[in-house]
Design an enzyme around this catalytic site. Structure first.
Site, mmCIF file in Angstrom:
data_model
loop_
_atom_site.group_PDB
_atom_site.id
_atom_site.type_symbol
_atom_site.label_atom_id
_atom_site.label_comp_id
_atom_site.label_asym_id
_atom_site.label_seq_id
_atom_site.Cartn_x
_atom_site.Cartn_y
_atom_site.Cartn_z
ATOM 1 N N HIS A 477 0.830 -1.213 0.000
ATOM 2 C CA HIS A 477 0.000 0.000 0.000
ATOM 3 C C HIS A 477 0.864 1.262 0.000
ATOM 4 O O HIS A 477 0.704 2.136 -0.854
ATOM 5 C CB HIS A 477 -0.921 -0.020 1.234
ATOM 6 C CG HIS A 477 -1.747 1.211 1.401
ATOM 7 N ND1 HIS A 477 -3.059 1.284 0.987
ATOM 8 C CD2 HIS A 477 -1.453 2.437 1.907
ATOM 9 C CE1 HIS A 477 -3.533 2.498 1.247
ATOM 10 N NE2 HIS A 477 -2.575 3.214 1.797
ATOM 11 N N GLU A 478 1.783 1.347 0.950
ATOM 12 C CA GLU A 478 2.603 2.561 1.050
ATOM 13 C C GLU A 478 3.479 2.730 -0.186
ATOM 14 O O GLU A 478 3.735 3.852 -0.624
ATOM 15 C CB GLU A 478 3.461 2.538 2.318
ATOM 16 C CG GLU A 478 2.666 2.551 3.624
ATOM 17 C CD GLU A 478 1.668 3.691 3.728
ATOM 18 O OE1 GLU A 478 1.903 4.760 3.119
ATOM 19 O OE2 GLU A 478 0.632 3.515 4.394
ATOM 20 N N HIS A 481 1.680 4.651 -2.835
ATOM 21 C CA HIS A 481 1.812 6.113 -2.686
ATOM 22 C C HIS A 481 3.177 6.567 -3.221
ATOM 23 O O HIS A 481 3.290 7.614 -3.863
ATOM 24 C CB HIS A 481 1.725 6.507 -1.209
ATOM 25 C CG HIS A 481 0.360 6.424 -0.597
ATOM 26 N ND1 HIS A 481 -0.742 7.075 -1.118
ATOM 27 C CD2 HIS A 481 -0.083 5.789 0.519
ATOM 28 C CE1 HIS A 481 -1.795 6.844 -0.334
ATOM 29 N NE2 HIS A 481 -1.426 6.054 0.659
ATOM 30 N N HIS A 484 3.182 6.876 -6.887
ATOM 31 C CA HIS A 484 2.424 8.068 -7.275
ATOM 32 C C HIS A 484 3.349 9.288 -7.247
ATOM 33 O O HIS A 484 3.325 10.128 -8.155
ATOM 34 C CB HIS A 484 1.254 8.237 -6.293
ATOM 35 C CG HIS A 484 0.105 9.038 -6.810
ATOM 36 N ND1 HIS A 484 -0.986 9.334 -6.027
ATOM 37 C CD2 HIS A 484 -0.147 9.610 -8.003
ATOM 38 C CE1 HIS A 484 -1.845 10.055 -6.734
ATOM 39 N NE2 HIS A 484 -1.356 10.234 -7.942
HETATM 40 ZN ZN ZN Z 1 -2.592 5.268 2.266
#
Ligand code: ZN
Length: 687
Positions: A477-478, A481, A484
């Site tokens: 998940h991290e 980011h 991104h």
């Molecule tokens: Zn998050």
């Protein structure tokens, strides 16, 4: 030492402008903040003093270039306050917070500056701007307008007063909640009442009691959501009841820590501020600057999910009811026993084990940190985007445990640095997060440095770091980011990477979680740390088979909180609410989420997200992003999964765009249509 130059005053000369952490000393921060604020105010004054007509160049682009010293020092200071805090930093942060808020207000509420932005905005159709610059103008105009820059002097005075009162009230809400949470911690006299907890949990409870001067007893501290993790394992039904009852009574017991009055005052002042700014209520004010745009759109989405979630929770409740009666049939006439809220987690675990035989602890030996990172997380990114990772042992970050990786594109060109700081320590706050130390921008010609922080317990020396199922999910998940941030290709720094709307920002990171269990990725990294055996397929199959288990409950308790948050903020300034409990009951009943066995994840008087945490009228964001996430996972799956073509499309049309345009337009460009809610309904079993 006194003569050493302040490293924040000029750009770093290290590769990728990596902040020179080894040279930064405590005494550099305050002067750099002061210089940074003075410099930016002078830059803004020069913009306002510009004699000619306002232009994009002399106003917006000048604003985008302003404040670079402040940006440099603030980024490092606040990154470190989360990941490696010091007492010095904590004190300085308290001192700086009001100064930085006043600094931001001095710029955003300046009438002359707003006049120039507004003039440009009124002429926007004649300016022939490229799409990103046109969007820049629109964003400046919207943000300054919503901050109140267009109000009369008298109204600005009222606004500042409302903001100040709200900041006092929300701070008091938070303090009351902390105090009441500590006061309500459960004190247990007899260790037999803790049956079901592990040895480590029991000794932690004994230690917590000692710290409170209750040596020989046991203390269970409350956690923020309504449900406490120990409810799943405590076998004593009375102790479970006491634990849940204590959790639910926070802020609503009367006395000095009662938050009911604050809930009413905060919602009333927010409604007044919304009216002052031209909105019918606070939810309308907040959602106007999110992708949702209106509270009606939020209500429609939540309303579509609530009936099916409540129905599924009732089905789950029946199964748990049977398990409870079977379990207690020796003692009492079992048909008299009704399942209660404090039984839910306990019987969920029993039914889960009986039905699916899922024991996520059995997966840990297959999740060794370095393999997960290199052969899982990085491997998936290489397959999708062609990017590669090289550890740079010659570069140092803020702590010796933080590792620095250089990231290259497939053609060998430089993409940026990725800094990974995985272990927990006393100086690090809880949770996991990503942030950017430097954001890409062609205007400022800046590179990209992104960071991931986790809180993995450090293993004993010589032992491998083995991750839990949830910790592996968190790392994927991290890293979503981080991608991104790394893939940003924008002109203006304010648009890079994760600088997007709150109800959009979790979407790319949630999507990246899909690769964790993707067969090709899983086979590559999930190997036993001792034997190198791949993870048995049946273990993976059982995880998949149980994926919608208990989702009726999880979705219902989340939706109840999201609807409550919306309900409080759809009150207009003329409506007076006097009874918190009655308001809450009515709001949940209207949505069909008033099942007493499935309490809301947060009740109003301990709903910190909404009353002190910056998620006011925004708690819906999590599931709003998940609609896009689930629809994107469906797209990847339908189109061949882990391929370079799929990765390139997602990167070019969505990740790279960041906040430089309408995010839903970027989504349409990527997906070929608007998001469909069906994949989310499938994932959560809500059909
Ligand atoms: Zn998050």
């Amino acid at each position: 030492m006194a003569d050493s130059p302040n490293p924040f005053l000029s750009p770093s000369t290290l590769p990728y402008q990596l902040p020179p952490f080894a040279e930064i000393r405590q005494e550099h921060y305050r002067p750099a903040f002061e210089t940074g604020m003075i410099e930016q105010l002078a830059e803004v004054a020069a913009i306002i003093a510009e004699p000619g007509e306002p232009t994009v160049e002399n106003t917006l682009i000048a604003l985008e270039r302003s404040g670079q010293v402040l940006q440099r020092v603030a980024t490092v200071f606040f990154a470190l306050s989360s990941t490696d805090s010091t007492e010095f930093g904590t004190l300085l942060e308290e001192e700086l917070a009001p100064q930085l808020a006043a600094h931001a207000d001095a710029i955003r509420l300046d009438p002359a500056l707003y006049g120039r932005i507004n003039t440009l905005y009124q002429r926007r159709d004649q300016l022939q701007l490229d799409p990103e610059t046109a969007y820049l103008l629109e964003r400046y105009h919207t943000e300054y307008t919503l901050a109140g820059a267009g109000l009369s002097d008298a109204d600005k005075h009222t606004l500042r007063d409302l903001n100040m009162r709200l900041s006092t009230l929300t701070t008091r809400f938070e303090k009351n909640l902390l105090a009441d949470t500590n006061d309500l911690a459960l004190v247990i006299a007899d260790v037999a009442e803790l049956t079901g907890l592990g040895a480590g949990e029991i000794s932690a409870a004994a230690e917590a009691a000692r710290e409170r001067g209750l040596a020989g007893k046991y203390v269970i501290s409350l956690v923020l959501p309504t449900s406490h993790p120990y409810l799943a394992s405590l076998t004593d039904r009375n102790v479970r009841e006491r634990l849940l009852t204590a959790s639910r009574s926070r802020g609503i017991r009367g006395g000095e820590y009662d938050n009911r009055g604050l809930v009413l005052d905060i919602t009333r002042l927010r409604a007044e501020r919304a009216r002052l700014l031209g909105f019918v209520n606070h939810a309308a004010y907040v959602t106007a600057d999110e992708t949702a745009k209106t509270p009606e759109a939020v209500a429609e989405m939540l309303g579509r999910l609530a009936p099916a979630a409540a129905r599924n929770a009732r089905t789950e409740q029946n199964a748990l009811q049977r398990a409870l009666r079977a379990d207690l049939s020796d003692s009492t006439p079992a048909t008299d026993i009704e399942l209660a809220a404090w039984d839910w987690a306990f019987y969920t675990e029993k039914v889960r084990q009986a039905t699916f035989d899922v024991d996520t602890n059995a997966m840990k030996p297959y999740f060794e940190l370095d393999r997960v990172l290199t052969d899982g997380v990085f491997f998936a990114a290489t397959r999708l985007y062609g990017i590669t990772f090289t550890e740079r042992f010659d570069l140092t970050a803020w702590h010796q445990e933080a590792r620095v990786f250089e990231v290259h594109n497939e053609d060998g060109s430089e993409l940026g640095l990725y800094i990974a700081d995985f272990y927990t320590r006393d100086s690090k706050r809880g949770g996991a997060w990503m942030n950017a130390l430097i954001s890409q921008s062609t205007l400022l010609d800046t590179p990209t440095i992104v960071t991931n922080n986790l809180n993995l317990p450090k293993p004993a020396a010589g032992s491998p770091t083995l991750l839990s199922f949830d910790e592996v999910t968190t790392l994927f998940h991290e890293f979503g980011h981080a991608l991104h941030g790394l893939f940003a290709r924008v002109t203006y720094p304010r648009f890079a990477g994760t600088n997007v709307y709150r109800d959009f920002v979790e979407f790319p990171s949630q999507v990246n979680e899909m690769w964790m269990l993707w067969p090709e990725v899983l086979q590559n990294y999930a190997r036993h740390h001792d034997t190198n055996e791949p993870m048995p397929q049946e273990l993976v199959d059982r995880i998949h088979a149980s994926s919608t288990f208990n989702e009726g409950f999880a979705t219902s308790e989340y939706l109840a909180a999201a609807l409550l948050d919306q309900a409080w903020h759809r009150i207009d300034a003329d409506t007076e609410v006097t009874d918190v409990a009655a308001f809450e009951t009515a709001a949940l009943a209207a949505a069909g989420l008033d099942n007493p066995v499935v309490p809301t994840r947060y009740a109003s008087t301990y709903f910190a997200h909404t009353f002190s945490g910056g998620y006011d009228a925004g708690y819906y964001s999590y599931i709003w992003s998940e609609v896009l996430d689930a629809d994107t996972v469906a797209w990847f799956t339908e189109n061949g999964g882990l391929t370079r073509a799929n990765g390139d499309r997602f990167r070019a049309r969505l990740l790279g765009v960041g906040g430089s345009g309408d995010p839903l337009a970027a989504y349409r460009s990527f997906r070929g249509r608007d998001a469909d809610i069906q994949p989310l309904l499938d994932r959560r079993g809500l059909n």
